[in-house]
Each structure stands twice: as C-alpha cells, then as structure tokens.
Write an enzyme that holds these catalytic residues in place. Structure first.
Site, PDB file in Angstrom:
ATOM      1  N   LYS A 229       3.444 -95.295  18.519  1.00 51.06           N
ATOM      2  CA  LYS A 229       2.120 -95.473  17.945  1.00 51.06           C
ATOM      3  C   LYS A 229       1.784 -94.321  17.002  1.00 51.06           C
ATOM      4  CE  LYS A 229      -0.059 -98.629  18.911  1.00 51.06           C
ATOM      5  NZ  LYS A 229      -0.058 -99.996  18.332  1.00 51.06           N
TER       6      LYS A 229
ATOM      7  N   HIS B 155       1.532 -99.580  11.030  1.00 54.08           N
ATOM      8  CA  HIS B 155       0.362-100.421  10.733  1.00 54.08           C
ATOM      9  C   HIS B 155      -0.291-100.001   9.410  1.00 54.08           C
ATOM     10  CE1 HIS B 155       0.839-102.158  14.653  1.00 54.08           C
ATOM     11  NE2 HIS B 155       0.673-101.004  15.244  1.00 54.08           N
TER      12      HIS B 155
ATOM     13  N   ASP C 219       1.025-124.137  16.590  1.00 54.09           N
ATOM     14  CA  ASP C 219       1.808-123.243  15.751  1.00 54.09           C
ATOM     15  C   ASP C 219       1.580-123.637  14.291  1.00 54.09           C
ATOM     16  OD1 ASP C 219       4.522-121.795  14.754  1.00 54.09           O
ATOM     17  OD2 ASP C 219       3.893-121.005  16.698  1.00 54.09           O
TER      18      ASP C 219
END
Length: 349
Positions: free
Chosen positions: A77, A95, A209
């Site tokens: 992270k 991210h 989906d």
C-alpha cells in the site's frame, strides 16, 4: 538474471497486516540467488524471525529510504509522505493511473527522484490478465461484511481473523430474514469471491457481468437488498448508481459494498459517495429513509492476512524470479511512463 536485491518494507498503514512475500516464498527467492532484506514490522502477520530463518537480512522499519540505489523496494500500500524524491524502483499498488486526486503528487515524487513505479495492478500477461492479485479475497471480505451489516452483526472496529472464524459468523442463524443480493462483476476474481461468501451465508446471488451492465437495468439493481460492486473499470462507463437513484421511492437496496473503491476517479462506477470507510467505521449511512449503508474499505484482504498473503505471494514469486527479464515487468514500466507523461511529467527511469 542480474543479481536482484529486494527490500521488503514495513507498511505504514496500521491496519495493513498483509505481505507480498511470505517466509516460505522468501526462502525460495534466497535459494535462487536473490538478496532479500526485510524490515521489521509490528503488524505484519508473519513475524520477522521467520524471514530471518529463511536467509533474509533484517533491518529496522522505514530504512528503505537509505537503501542502496539498486535495491527494489517491495510493498503493498501507500508510501509515507517523505522523502519528497523517490530514487528507487518500487513495487506496490500505487493507485495513481486513473487520475485519482493523489496521482500527480505521487508520480511527481518518482520523476523528481528519477525512480520508477512497478504498479502491481498493472503487472499483467500479454492478454492483460493480472498475474498476482488479491481480488478473490477482496470480494469475499466485501460480501461478508455486507452480509454482517445487513443482518445487524457487523461489529466495529474490525479486527483481522481467519477464514474458519469468519465463515462461522456468516452462516445464517434462527431469526435471520432472507434477503436478495446482487454481485456486479460476478465473473472476475473479486466477483467469484463475493459469490462464494454469499453462498456461505446461505444466499444465492444474482450475478451480473459485462452483458448485464452493457444495458443496465437500474430498477432491477435497486430491487435487491444487498449489492456488491466488484467491477474494475479500465475505461469510462455510465455509473451503476447515481444520487438520484438513491432517492427513488421504490429503492429496496439497503446495503451497498464497493469492493473496487475508485472514489475520486473518473472511472468510478458508483459516484454516490466521496470517501472510503475504514476499520474503525466500516459502514456509513448514505440515506436515512429508507436506510442505505455503504461499505467501501480499500484493504479488505488484510482482514484475512494469512490466507490472502499466502495466495498472493505464491502468484508473485515466479514473477519476481523473472524480474528485469522484460515481458510483464516491461509492460509495468511502460505503463508508469505513460501515466507520467499524461500528467506532463518526464519519467527519469
């Protein structure tokens, strides 16, 4: 392969107990000629002594900042805010490639220090499939927390557990009312995990989906009691839920779990909230009447740290043994360069 020096860093987030490499796989790296330095970490699920026994060198937490320049820093992270210039090659989930609010700051640190980010989300094979992922466990935990919240049994703060203990809390007991659940992105890793958790809870979910979201039936979505979003969007798509939908009188939806947590990104398919939830406050009320609760925790697999780390490490090990060969890692580096240039930054690595 050029001799590789991996540096497994301590995670600064206090609720992050996972590790990308477990001790047994650390031994495999060492036996294959990789130098592996492991930082001490009070919260990592595996004690540092197990890494030491596997042949790793142990150093204090946070010492990666002064590691040799050729060391590759490995984590999961976010990095601490300092140093302002990142000179190493880093492997972790950044991210930062979907125009998130923090993207420019992070990538700017890399370009300033002439370092590089190998983002694990973009470590993919030649067909674009991720080679190491926590997706199954993210979906499993997301659906599990949604079930517990919906049944009034979600206790805060959250604490790490093991799968057997979690499954025991998921199974229905006398007095539990039946409810309907929808998993969107049901065929992916996260969606599969969500479906397994819901079935453990005695619920057979509706599974959507690509085919079902191409022409979204929003009234059908709102007619479910619980929804789990497991879609990892890579291109903009119309949102699945909008603020106006939450105020629809016919809304039956009461519990919403966003496994993907793309909040702040233009690719967010659930732009109905502006901040994630966390272990201290796992669920947040979005609407009072009728009630709607949100769960949006961005490190869900850390609630099952041993199981999720073991699976992820097994997938990552062969990739690390091939580091710098090209292929997947080359694609990773190309994606970093592209993201930097999209922000007007000139990558140095």
């Amino acid at each position: 392969m050029t001799e590789l020096h991996l540096w497994l860093r301590h995670e600064v987030r206090t609720t992050e107990r996972r590790t990308p490499i477990v001790p047994s796989d650390a031994r495999g790296l060492v036996e294959n000629g990789v130098t592996l330095t492991v930082e001490e970490s009070p919260q990592r699920i595996f004690p540092v002594e197990q890494y030491e026994a596997a042949g790793c060198r142990v150093v204090p937490a946070g010492s990666w900042i002064s590691a040799p320049t050729d060391a590759v820093i490995l984590g999961l992270k976010e990095l601490p805010d300092e140093p302002a210039e990142l000179r190493h090659r880093h492997i972790f989930f950044g991210h930062a490639y979907k125009r998130q609010p923090s993207a420019a700051a992070l990538l700017g640190r890399f370009t300033a220090g002439k370092g590089a980010l190998f983002d694990l989300e973009y470590l993919v094979n030649d067909t674009g499939r991720r080679l190491a992922a926590f997706g199954f466990w993210a979906g499993y935990l997301g659906a599990a927390l949604a079930v517990l919240q919906h049944r009034g049994r979600l206790a805060a703060p959250l604490t790490p557990t093991d799968k057997d203990a979690l499954d025991a809390t998921l199974r229905p007991v006398a007095g539990d009312e039946e409810f309907t659940a929808l998993v969107i992105g049901a065929l992916g890793r996260s969606g599969r995990g969500a479906r397994v958790a819901l079935r453990t809870a005695g619920v057979e979910p509706t599974s959507w989906d690509l085919e079902e979201t191409h022409d979204l039936d929003r009234p059908a979505l709102l007619a479910h009691d619980v929804m789990v979003n497991a879609v990892l969007a890579t291109t903009p798509v119309p949102p699945f839920l909008r603020d106006v939908d939450l105020d629809t009188p016919a809304r039956r939806l009461r519990t919403l779990c966003d496994v993907t947590c793309d909040v702040g990104s233009p690719l967010n398919v659930l732009p109905v909230y502006d901040r994630t939830t966390d272990w201290e406050e796992p669920a947040r009320r979005l609407r009072e009447e009728p009630p709607l609760d949100l769960i949006a925790i961005d490190n869900l697999p850390s609630l099952l740290p041993k199981e999720s780390s073991t699976d992820f490490s097994a997938a990552l090990l062969p990739q690390l043994l091939d580091f710098e060969v090209g292929g997947a890692w080359g694609r990773c580096l190309d994606r970093f360069h592209q993201a930097c240039r999209e922000l007007g930054l000139e990558p140095g690595a």
